[in-house]
Design a protein around this motif. Structure first.
Motif, PDB file in Angstrom:
ATOM      1  N   ASN A 177      -0.374   0.225  15.062  1.00  9.93           N
ATOM      2  CA  ASN A 177       0.267  -0.718  14.122  1.00  9.93           C
ATOM      3  C   ASN A 177       1.006  -1.825  14.887  1.00  9.93           C
TER       4      ASN A 177
ATOM      5  N   ASN B 282      -3.963   4.925   8.719  1.00 11.90           N
ATOM      6  CA  ASN B 282      -2.768   4.191   9.181  1.00 11.90           C
ATOM      7  C   ASN B 282      -3.125   2.882   9.889  1.00 11.90           C
ATOM      8  N   HIS B 283      -4.244   2.889  10.594  1.00  7.53           N
ATOM      9  CA  HIS B 283      -4.600   1.664  11.327  1.00  7.53           C
ATOM     10  C   HIS B 283      -5.834   0.937  10.788  1.00  7.53           C
TER      11      HIS B 283
ATOM     12  N   THR C  57       0.853  -1.196   0.000  1.00  5.41           N
ATOM     13  CA  THR C  57       0.000   0.000   0.000  1.00  5.41           C
ATOM     14  C   THR C  57       0.887   1.244   0.000  1.00  5.41           C
TER      15      THR C  57
ATOM     16  N   VAL D  69     -11.761   0.053   0.688  1.00  2.15           N
ATOM     17  CA  VAL D  69     -10.876  -1.028   1.153  1.00  2.15           C
ATOM     18  C   VAL D  69     -11.555  -2.379   0.914  1.00  2.15           C
TER      19      VAL D  69
ATOM     20  N   HIS E 123      -5.782  -0.689   7.274  1.00  2.00           N
ATOM     21  CA  HIS E 123      -4.872  -1.832   7.165  1.00  2.00           C
ATOM     22  C   HIS E 123      -5.354  -3.027   7.989  1.00  2.00           C
TER      23      HIS E 123
ATOM     24  N   LEU F  88      -7.646   4.593   1.034  1.00  4.67           N
ATOM     25  CA  LEU F  88      -7.697   3.877   2.314  1.00  4.67           C
ATOM     26  C   LEU F  88      -8.470   4.646   3.392  1.00  4.67           C
TER      27      LEU F  88
ATOM     28  N   LEU G  33      -8.074  -4.424   5.672  1.00  5.69           N
ATOM     29  CA  LEU G  33      -7.496  -5.033   4.473  1.00  5.69           C
ATOM     30  C   LEU G  33      -6.841  -6.378   4.814  1.00  5.69           C
ATOM     31  N   THR G  34      -6.076  -6.389   5.880  1.00 12.59           N
ATOM     32  CA  THR G  34      -5.397  -7.627   6.290  1.00 12.59           C
ATOM     33  C   THR G  34      -6.424  -8.704   6.610  1.00 12.59           C
TER      34      THR G  34
ATOM     35  N   ASN H  96       1.778  -3.272   4.671  1.00 16.79           N
ATOM     36  CA  ASN H  96       0.866  -2.202   5.073  1.00 16.79           C
ATOM     37  C   ASN H  96       1.696  -0.956   5.335  1.00 16.79           C
ATOM     38  N   ASN H  97       1.933  -0.209   4.255  1.00 15.12           N
ATOM     39  CA  ASN H  97       2.902   0.884   4.311  1.00 15.12           C
ATOM     40  C   ASN H  97       2.271   2.274   4.254  1.00 15.12           C
TER      41      ASN H  97
ATOM     42  N   ASN I 103       3.869  -4.510   8.855  1.00 18.09           N
ATOM     43  CA  ASN I 103       3.203  -3.261   9.198  1.00 18.09           C
ATOM     44  C   ASN I 103       4.256  -2.180   9.405  1.00 18.09           C
TER      45      ASN I 103
END
Ligand code: NAP
Length: 292
Positions: free
Chosen positions: A177, A114-115, A12, A72, A118, A66, A121-122, A91-92, A138
């Motif tokens: 994260n 940021n959190h 990402t 997402v 992701h 995102l 998505l994960t 997850n960048n 992460n």
């Protein structure tokens, strides 16, 4: 040279800074790289740049904002239908916002991107990730130390209630994260999935210089001392290709060295509460079940 041919990796925020160099590095190792970007023009520009540098690079651009959980979900649906196996998810993507912004879903933007994005998505890519006995990296930050997730109820922090401080919000999201990494590792059991969090170093990128004069000034002053994006990508590439994934499970690395995060970020009760709340807020599931 590492060999990831036949592997599929998603990154990402792959159009800029650290993410672009991670994508380039993975393509150089022979992986098929899914570049998750928010903007088509910036994504295409990054894809062309990587293609020009890596002969035969297999690059697929996928668009996703995102900050919008529905986007997402759409991305995860598309990726899951296209790929039965996903070897790596980085997850960048990340933002720092000097002033409070609330997303259309009703979340503070730093936390949302940021959190929460992701996390979701994960979660939604768990089937292809576990099918490949894959890895999740992460991208956190040493700046997680400016977070303070125990100062107020978690939901009010995630929703942006109360007073706002950009550096603290960024630190909260980067603490999240690390907590997500620990809790995901705990829930993975023997699914074969590996997850780690990493601080890539202080890297000269666009992240701090888009929203206020103070952070732009700090970045301009310190830029000569900062690492290049290529150097910032190295820890991710190292974690992506380590031959001993067991030794990175649930852990936090500062560059290529395991490190102890600040106390909030190693509070397993907090990790569990954050997981359950994130599951509820993203509408995934009740959070009580294990990942397997
Ligand atoms: N730079 C550092 O010193 C440093 C230190 C520690 C940790 N980190 C972490 O490293 C990661 C990468 O940051 P960077 O320094 O490389 O910054 P960057 O160059 O600004 O890259 C951030 C990436 O995230 C993407 N992004 C932001 N909001 C998004 C959204 N709503 N939807 C989709 N993508 C979005 C950006 O896309 P756009 O181009 O469309 O904005 C960009 O591709 C972040 O997680 C950051 O917290 C950086």
């Amino acid at each position: 040279m590492k060999d990831l041919s036949g592997r599929t990796c998603a990154v990402t925020g792959a159009n800029s800074g650290i993410g672009q160099k991670v994508a380039e590095g993975l393509a150089g190792y022979g992986a098929t790289v899914i570049m998750v970007c928010r903007n088509r023009d910036r994504g295409e520009a990054a894809r062309s740049k990587i293609a020009a540098r890596v002969e035969g690079a297999e690059l697929r651009l996928r668009l996703c904002d995102l900050a919008a959980l529905d986007d997402v979900r759409r991305l995860a649906r598309d990726l899951s239908s296209e790929h039965s196996r996903l070897d790596l998810l980085v997850n960048n993507a990340g933002v720092y916002r000097a002033k409070l912004e609330i997303t259309a879903d009703g979340f503070e933007k730093t936390m949302a991107v940021n959190h929460l994005a992701h996390f979701l998505l994960t979660h939604l890519l768990m089937a292809p990730l576990t099918a490949a006995r894959g890895r999740v990296i992460n991208v956190s930050s040493a700046a997680h130390t400016s977070g303070h997730l125990r100062r107020a109820p978690l939901e009010s922090i995630i929703r942006g209630d109360g007073d706002y401080d950009g550096f603290r919000a960024y630190g909260d999201s980067k603490t999240a994260n690390i907590l997500f990494t620990r809790e995901l590792a705990r829930r993975c059991g023997d699914s074969g999935l590996t997850v780690a969090a990493v601080h890539p170093g202080a890297v000269a990128t666009r992240i701090y210089n888009q929203n206020d004069n103070l952070s732009s000034l700090i970045v301009r002053l310190f830029k000569p001392l900062m690492r290049s994006p290529a150097s910032g990508a190295r820890p991710c590439l190292w974690l992506a290709t380590r031959p001993d994934p067991d030794r990175m499970q649930g852990r936090y690395f500062v560059r290529m060295k395991e490190a102890l995060p600040q106390p909030d970020a190693r509070d397993d009760q907090l990790a569990r509460r954050l997981w359950e709340l994130s599951a509820r807020l993203t509408g995934t599931y009740d959070g009580a079940a294990d990942v397997q």
